[in-house]
Every structure is written in C-alpha cells, then in structure tokens.
Design a protein around this motif. Sequence first.
Motif, short mmCIF file in Angstrom:
data_model
loop_
_atom_site.label_atom_id
_atom_site.label_comp_id
_atom_site.label_asym_id
_atom_site.label_seq_id
_atom_site.Cartn_x
_atom_site.Cartn_y
_atom_site.Cartn_z
N TYR A 31 -37.85 -19.67 48.87
CA TYR A 31 -37.47 -20.48 47.71
C TYR A 31 -38.71 -20.93 46.96
O TYR A 31 -39.67 -21.42 47.54
CB TYR A 31 -36.65 -21.69 48.15
CG TYR A 31 -36.18 -22.56 47.00
CD1 TYR A 31 -34.99 -22.28 46.34
CD2 TYR A 31 -36.94 -23.65 46.56
CE1 TYR A 31 -34.56 -23.06 45.27
CE2 TYR A 31 -36.52 -24.42 45.50
CZ TYR A 31 -35.33 -24.13 44.86
OH TYR A 31 -34.91 -24.90 43.80
N TYR A 85 -30.17 -32.35 46.55
CA TYR A 85 -31.34 -32.65 47.37
C TYR A 85 -31.19 -32.05 48.76
O TYR A 85 -30.12 -32.10 49.36
CB TYR A 85 -31.55 -34.16 47.49
CG TYR A 85 -32.22 -34.79 46.29
CD1 TYR A 85 -33.60 -34.74 46.15
CD2 TYR A 85 -31.47 -35.43 45.31
CE1 TYR A 85 -34.22 -35.31 45.05
CE2 TYR A 85 -32.08 -36.01 44.21
CZ TYR A 85 -33.45 -35.95 44.09
OH TYR A 85 -34.06 -36.52 42.99
N LYS A 86 -32.28 -31.51 49.26
CA LYS A 86 -32.34 -31.04 50.64
C LYS A 86 -33.72 -31.33 51.18
O LYS A 86 -34.72 -30.85 50.65
CB LYS A 86 -32.05 -29.53 50.71
CG LYS A 86 -32.01 -28.99 52.13
CD LYS A 86 -31.65 -27.51 52.14
CE LYS A 86 -31.57 -26.98 53.56
NZ LYS A 86 -31.23 -25.53 53.58
N LYS A 120 -36.12 -32.65 48.66
CA LYS A 120 -36.54 -31.73 47.61
C LYS A 120 -35.33 -31.34 46.77
O LYS A 120 -34.24 -31.13 47.30
CB LYS A 120 -37.17 -30.47 48.21
CG LYS A 120 -38.49 -30.73 48.94
CD LYS A 120 -39.05 -29.43 49.49
CE LYS A 120 -40.36 -29.68 50.24
NZ LYS A 120 -40.91 -28.43 50.81
N LYS A 127 -39.73 -23.34 43.75
CA LYS A 127 -39.30 -24.32 42.75
C LYS A 127 -39.83 -23.98 41.36
O LYS A 127 -39.28 -24.45 40.35
CB LYS A 127 -39.74 -25.72 43.15
CG LYS A 127 -41.25 -25.94 43.16
CD LYS A 127 -41.61 -27.37 43.53
CE LYS A 127 -43.12 -27.59 43.47
NZ LYS A 127 -43.48 -28.98 43.81
N THR A 161 -34.25 -29.23 36.15
CA THR A 161 -33.25 -29.38 37.23
C THR A 161 -32.43 -30.64 36.98
O THR A 161 -32.97 -31.74 36.86
CB THR A 161 -33.93 -29.46 38.60
OG1 THR A 161 -34.95 -30.48 38.58
CG2 THR A 161 -34.57 -28.13 38.97
N LYS A 210 -31.84 -20.66 44.62
CA LYS A 210 -31.70 -20.48 46.07
C LYS A 210 -30.92 -19.21 46.39
O LYS A 210 -31.29 -18.44 47.29
CB LYS A 210 -31.01 -21.69 46.70
CG LYS A 210 -30.94 -21.64 48.23
CD LYS A 210 -30.31 -22.88 48.80
CE LYS A 210 -30.41 -22.89 50.33
NZ LYS A 210 -29.96 -21.65 50.98
N CYS A 221 -27.72 -29.30 40.59
CA CYS A 221 -28.74 -29.25 41.63
C CYS A 221 -28.42 -30.27 42.73
O CYS A 221 -27.61 -31.17 42.55
CB CYS A 221 -30.13 -29.51 41.04
SG CYS A 221 -30.67 -28.25 39.87
N ILE A 224 -33.10 -28.87 44.94
CA ILE A 224 -32.82 -27.44 45.05
C ILE A 224 -31.94 -26.99 43.89
O ILE A 224 -30.89 -27.58 43.63
CB ILE A 224 -32.10 -27.12 46.38
CG1 ILE A 224 -32.95 -27.57 47.57
CG2 ILE A 224 -31.78 -25.63 46.46
CD1 ILE A 224 -34.27 -26.84 47.72
#
Length: 230
Positions: A70, A49-50, A53, A72, A78, A60, A47, A55
């Motif tokens: 998207y 971060y974007k 958050k 979660k 994760t 995705k 996973c 991801i």
Amino acid sequence: MEKELKSGYFVTGIGTDIGKTYISALLYKALKERENAGYYKPIQSGCFYKADKIIAPDVKFVCDFSGVEYDKDMCTVTLMPEVSPHLAAEMENKEIDINKIYEKIKIKKKEYSTVIVEGAGGVYVPVIRNKVYMFDIMKELKLPIILVSSTKVGGINHTMLTIEFLKTKGIEIQGIVFNGYTGEKYEDDNISVVLEDSEIKNYITVKKGQKSLEKNDLINLLGEKKNENK
C-alpha cells in the motif's frame, strides 16, 4: 494507423459501482508486468482509519490485487464520508486544492512510463460545489479516457450519454471496457450497438472475477510502444 501506448490514461465509468477500481487494477497489474507503470487516485471518499493511518479503499484494492505494498502517495485527497467528493469535503470542513492534483500528475508522469489515473464516480461528479467537476479535471489533465461500461440492460443508454457528453467537452476517448461480460447474445448486441453508434474502435470485454488481461487485450485497448518487439 498503429496504436501507440501513451503516458497515461484516465479511467472513468458510466456510473457508480460500475467497476472502475477493478478495471484500473487489471490495467495497472498488466502494465506493471511489461514496464514501469503507476496508479493514481486523485480523490477518494469513504476512507477509513487502520492502525492510525488513513486508508483509501480503492488504492488498497488496487495494491492488494496487484501484489504491491500500500502506498499513500497514490492518493492526494482522502475524505471519510462515503458521498460525492464535494459533499464529503464540506462535511469535513476541508478545502480541495485542485492544483495539488495537477502537480502530482506531472510528477507521476515523470516517475512512470504510463500512469493509470482513476476518477471518482462518473464524469459529472462535483469535486468543488458549483466550481469543479470530474470532467474539468479530465480536460485539464488531457489524458485519454478509458470508459468502463456495462453489457447489461440500460448499458447502451448510459454509455452513449456519457460518450456524447465527453465528445461535447472535447475529451478524447481511448476506448471502452465492457465489464461483467457473461457471453449472452443480448450482451453482444448491446456492445455492437454502442460500438457502431459511437464509432469507437478500441474495446475489450472483461468477465466477472477475471484476474488478469491478456497481452492482446491490452494492446487492443491501449496500443503498444512503437519499438516493442511483437
């Protein structure tokens, strides 16, 4: 006996990078066009971060492919390191609570008429070192397996070994998806050998880059509701 669409299916593969997420996306997209279908990835490593958050990349991909936002809630565990779930959890000092996954599946099955559940890696991937493997989750969930296979050289061996292992564990196999099919004669022979030796009747072939599944392919693999008009 007529095949009937079930409440959920567990997508696994004969190995890593065989196309589980791609096939899950195709199935989810096709089912969504017909009914209230859901997608769920219990565990995701790799996973990132974007915008602060986390991801899950497989989630995705499925959402982007299917044209949905998207969510979660489609993934419970994760993990950042792109390694097997058991090692990724150890590297992050995280404890994987398997019961949370089982509870989430129960909720998803009430929320959706059919749920596509995508595993991590193949059937023998460790989830908790020396305690829980992906096949343990399959057995607990009791969802019929969609096995993503290959038509390439080596595909017969990997596919038959996976099928035989699932059979020894008493895990139901719904059908096989032969991914990356190009129409070569040797591919047709590989498919024929697997189907004859495994005695599995439900299967479809998917070409590289295919954007959707025909209704007949979906029915051949999963079946349909008994009350659905043909």
